[in-house]
Scaffold this active site. Structure first.
Site, PDB file in Angstrom:
ATOM      1  N   LYS A   1       0.808  -1.266   0.311  1.00 47.09           N
ATOM      2  CA  LYS A   1      -0.609   0.071  -0.570  1.00 47.09           C
ATOM      3  C   LYS A   1       0.809   1.456  -0.182  1.00 47.09           C
ATOM      4  O   LYS A   1       0.539   2.563  -0.057  1.00 47.09           O
ATOM      5  CB  LYS A   1      -0.746   0.138   1.253  1.00 47.09           C
ATOM      6  CG  LYS A   1      -1.823  -1.085   1.496  1.00 47.09           C
ATOM      7  CD  LYS A   1      -2.826  -0.949   2.695  1.00 47.09           C
ATOM      8  CE  LYS A   1      -1.690  -2.385   3.980  1.00 47.09           C
ATOM      9  NZ  LYS A   1      -2.578  -2.024   5.074  1.00 47.09           N
ATOM     10  N   GLY A   2       2.004   0.894   0.193  1.00 41.25           N
ATOM     11  CA  GLY A   2       3.364   2.081   0.297  1.00 41.25           C
ATOM     12  C   GLY A   2       2.867   3.635  -0.252  1.00 41.25           C
ATOM     13  O   GLY A   2       3.368   4.728  -0.233  1.00 41.25           O
TER      14      GLY A   2
ATOM     15  N   GLU B   1       8.587   2.316  -6.916  1.00 44.89           N
ATOM     16  CA  GLU B   1       8.323   1.685  -5.533  1.00 44.89           C
ATOM     17  C   GLU B   1       8.387   2.703  -4.232  1.00 44.89           C
ATOM     18  O   GLU B   1       8.886   4.111  -4.799  1.00 44.89           O
ATOM     19  CB  GLU B   1       9.183   0.824  -5.402  1.00 44.89           C
ATOM     20  CG  GLU B   1       9.687   0.104  -4.393  1.00 44.89           C
ATOM     21  CD  GLU B   1       8.735  -0.549  -2.800  1.00 44.89           C
ATOM     22  OE1 GLU B   1       7.007   0.117  -3.278  1.00 44.89           O
ATOM     23  OE2 GLU B   1       8.625  -1.684  -2.924  1.00 44.89           O
ATOM     24  N   ASP B   2       7.883   2.656  -3.040  1.00 44.00           N
ATOM     25  CA  ASP B   2       8.722   3.898  -2.737  1.00 44.00           C
ATOM     26  C   ASP B   2       9.377   4.128  -1.800  1.00 44.00           C
ATOM     27  O   ASP B   2      10.313   4.706  -1.415  1.00 44.00           O
ATOM     28  CB  ASP B   2       6.899   4.061  -0.680  1.00 44.00           C
ATOM     29  CG  ASP B   2       7.385   2.863   0.017  1.00 44.00           C
ATOM     30  OD1 ASP B   2       7.734   1.479  -1.385  1.00 44.00           O
ATOM     31  OD2 ASP B   2       6.230   2.100   0.162  1.00 44.00           O
TER      32      ASP B   2
ATOM     33  N   ASP C   1      15.647  -0.626   0.891  1.00 44.14           N
ATOM     34  CA  ASP C   1      16.125  -0.865   1.468  1.00 44.14           C
ATOM     35  C   ASP C   1      17.360  -1.833   1.051  1.00 44.14           C
ATOM     36  O   ASP C   1      18.195  -1.779   0.930  1.00 44.14           O
ATOM     37  CB  ASP C   1      15.670  -1.492   2.799  1.00 44.14           C
ATOM     38  CG  ASP C   1      16.317  -0.691   4.016  1.00 44.14           C
ATOM     39  OD1 ASP C   1      17.526  -1.029   4.333  1.00 44.14           O
ATOM     40  OD2 ASP C   1      15.991  -1.390   4.996  1.00 44.14           O
TER      41      ASP C   1
ATOM     42  N   LYS D   1      17.401   3.886   0.668  1.00 40.94           N
ATOM     43  CA  LYS D   1      18.171   3.545   2.096  1.00 40.94           C
ATOM     44  C   LYS D   1      19.260   2.907   1.497  1.00 40.94           C
ATOM     45  O   LYS D   1      19.497   1.060   1.491  1.00 40.94           O
ATOM     46  CB  LYS D   1      17.719   2.868   3.375  1.00 40.94           C
ATOM     47  CG  LYS D   1      16.334   3.801   3.657  1.00 40.94           C
ATOM     48  CD  LYS D   1      15.173   3.439   4.563  1.00 40.94           C
ATOM     49  CE  LYS D   1      15.700   3.198   6.024  1.00 40.94           C
ATOM     50  NZ  LYS D   1      14.859   2.683   6.830  1.00 40.94           N
TER      51      LYS D   1
ATOM     52  N   PHE E   1      15.185   4.754  10.874  1.00 39.12           N
ATOM     53  CA  PHE E   1      13.243   3.969  10.560  1.00 39.12           C
ATOM     54  C   PHE E   1      12.609   5.492   9.932  1.00 39.12           C
ATOM     55  O   PHE E   1      12.743   5.932  10.689  1.00 39.12           O
ATOM     56  CB  PHE E   1      13.056   3.674  11.187  1.00 39.12           C
ATOM     57  CG  PHE E   1      11.755   2.695  11.200  1.00 39.12           C
ATOM     58  CD1 PHE E   1      11.429   1.305   9.668  1.00 39.12           C
ATOM     59  CD2 PHE E   1      10.687   3.237  11.033  1.00 39.12           C
ATOM     60  CE1 PHE E   1      10.290   0.609   9.407  1.00 39.12           C
ATOM     61  CE2 PHE E   1       9.275   2.415  10.086  1.00 39.12           C
ATOM     62  CZ  PHE E   1       9.433   1.428   9.398  1.00 39.12           C
TER      63      PHE E   1
ATOM     64  N   ASP F   1       5.014   3.204   6.594  1.00 40.38           N
ATOM     65  CA  ASP F   1       4.220   3.337   7.714  1.00 40.38           C
ATOM     66  C   ASP F   1       4.949   2.735   8.610  1.00 40.38           C
ATOM     67  O   ASP F   1       6.229   1.828   8.899  1.00 40.38           O
ATOM     68  CB  ASP F   1       3.126   1.818   7.774  1.00 40.38           C
ATOM     69  CG  ASP F   1       3.495   0.796   7.136  1.00 40.38           C
ATOM     70  OD1 ASP F   1       4.455   0.578   6.146  1.00 40.38           O
ATOM     71  OD2 ASP F   1       3.234  -0.181   7.917  1.00 40.38           O
TER      72      ASP F   1
ATOM     73  N   ARG G   1       0.939   6.796   8.221  1.00 39.79           N
ATOM     74  CA  ARG G   1       1.410   6.739   6.445  1.00 39.79           C
ATOM     75  C   ARG G   1       0.838   7.899   5.520  1.00 39.79           C
ATOM     76  O   ARG G   1       1.957   8.486   3.894  1.00 39.79           O
ATOM     77  CB  ARG G   1       0.277   5.517   5.764  1.00 39.79           C
ATOM     78  CG  ARG G   1       1.330   4.266   5.415  1.00 39.79           C
ATOM     79  CD  ARG G   1       0.064   3.597   4.485  1.00 39.79           C
ATOM     80  NE  ARG G   1       0.190   2.067   4.996  1.00 39.79           N
ATOM     81  CZ  ARG G   1       1.493   0.992   4.880  1.00 39.79           C
ATOM     82  NH1 ARG G   1       1.978   0.849   3.886  1.00 39.79           N
ATOM     83  NH2 ARG G   1       1.185  -0.119   5.095  1.00 39.79           N
TER      84      ARG G   1
HETATM   85  P1  IMP Z   1      13.629  -4.490   1.263  1.00 36.92           P
HETATM   86  O1  IMP Z   1      14.554  -3.269   0.202  1.00 36.92           O
HETATM   87  O2  IMP Z   1      13.515  -5.821   0.576  1.00 36.92           O
HETATM   88  O3  IMP Z   1      14.218  -4.409   2.579  1.00 36.92           O
HETATM   89  O4  IMP Z   1      12.326  -4.134   2.163  1.00 36.92           O
HETATM   90  C1  IMP Z   1      12.297  -2.627   1.926  1.00 36.92           C
HETATM   91  C2  IMP Z   1      10.758  -2.884   2.456  1.00 36.92           C
HETATM   92  O5  IMP Z   1      10.708  -2.486   3.488  1.00 36.92           O
HETATM   93  C3  IMP Z   1       9.219  -1.339   1.658  1.00 36.92           C
HETATM   94  O6  IMP Z   1       8.859  -1.864   1.216  1.00 36.92           O
HETATM   95  C4  IMP Z   1       9.185  -1.414   3.184  1.00 36.92           C
HETATM   96  O7  IMP Z   1       7.515  -1.705   3.354  1.00 36.92           O
HETATM   97  C5  IMP Z   1       9.738  -1.671   4.204  1.00 36.92           C
HETATM   98  N1  IMP Z   1      11.037  -0.258   4.431  1.00 36.92           N
HETATM   99  C6  IMP Z   1      11.858  -0.571   4.459  1.00 36.92           C
HETATM  100  N2  IMP Z   1      12.375   1.296   5.064  1.00 36.92           N
HETATM  101  C7  IMP Z   1      11.799   1.461   5.918  1.00 36.92           C
HETATM  102  C8  IMP Z   1      11.451   2.925   6.980  1.00 36.92           C
HETATM  103  O8  IMP Z   1      12.493   3.548   6.941  1.00 36.92           O
HETATM  104  N3  IMP Z   1      10.018   2.538   6.971  1.00 36.92           N
HETATM  105  C9  IMP Z   1       9.177   2.048   6.459  1.00 36.92           C
HETATM  106  N4  IMP Z   1       8.864   0.923   5.502  1.00 36.92           N
HETATM  107  C10 IMP Z   1      10.078   0.783   5.322  1.00 36.92           C
HETATM  108 MG    MG Z   2       6.527  -1.640   1.861  1.00 37.79          MG
END
Ligand code: IMP
Ligand code: MG
Length: 176
Positions: A35-36, A91-92, A95, A123, A144, A151, A157
């Site tokens: 949803k982000g 994508e929002d 990470d 990030k 975070f 969220d 959000r």
């Molecule tokens: P990754 O890139 O597989 O580690 O996952 C990224 C997901 O982790 C994103 O889609 C978010 O749902 C969540 N996420 C990572 N960092 C944050 C943050 O700083 N705030 C909120 N959600 C985050």
């Molecule tokens: Mg997400």
């Protein structure tokens, strides 16, 4: 507060202009993950001045162990076929890159004409998988963040800016 509503709007506007220029005449399909991304997507779409289409998928993590391996379950699939289409995945936040990598492999298997990534928040300190980002909004510190779609346990959000939670908020949430 890390990023103000004005900074968000300005940068999203710039990305929209770049997409309009780069994809002119290609009728691209923008795909987001619920949803982000809905806040970013809604503003981005209105900053784009060429014909485009939009679709969404939804994923859920099987378990913490599975998500650490980057395995996610598709709980809502695309409504539009993407074979032969120019696809821009929106994508929002990225990470580790594990989630994004899994989804991109899934989409690539459906044979789009092209597949690129547009991410609002990067990030990069935790990155495990290198993923080329065609468009990027902001670099975020390894903290975070919440707001503008991000969220903490489904809350915050809807903040119009991006901020960091005070440590007390984490502690209260952990004990309640
Ligand atoms: P990754 O890139 O597989 O580690 O996952 C990224 C997901 O982790 C994103 O889609 C978010 O749902 C969540 N996420 C990572 N960092 C944050 C943050 O700083 N705030 C909120 N959600 C985050
Ligand atoms: Mg997400």
């Amino acid at each position: 507060m890390l990023i103000s509503p004005e900074e968000l709007q300005r940068r999203v506007g710039e990305i929209g202009q770049a997409i309009s220029r780069d994809y002119a005449g290609q009728n691209p399909l923008l795909i987001g993950v619920l949803k982000g991304v809905v806040f970013f997507m809604a503003d981005l779409l209105r900053a784009i001045t060429i014909p485009i289409e939009v679709d969404f998928i939804a994923v859920s993590n099987y378990s913490p162990e599975a998500s650490q391996r980057g395995v996610v379950r598709l709980v809502k699939d695309l409504e539009l076929p993407i074979i032969g289409r120019h696809v821009l995945f929106v994508e929002d936040v990225i990470d580790t890159g594990l989630t994004l990598n899994y989804i991109l492999r899934n989409l690539q298997a459906r044979q789009p004409a092209s597949l690129e990534v547009c991410v609002l928040f990067d990030k990069s300190e935790h990155r495990l998988i290198d993923i080329p980002l065609k468009y990027k909004g902001f670099d975020l510190p390894n903290r975070f963040a919440v707001g503008y779609g991000l969220d903490y346990r489904e809350r915050y959000r809807n903040l119009p800016f991006v901020g960091l939670l005070k440590p007390a908020v984490f502690q209260n949430a952990a004990t309640s």
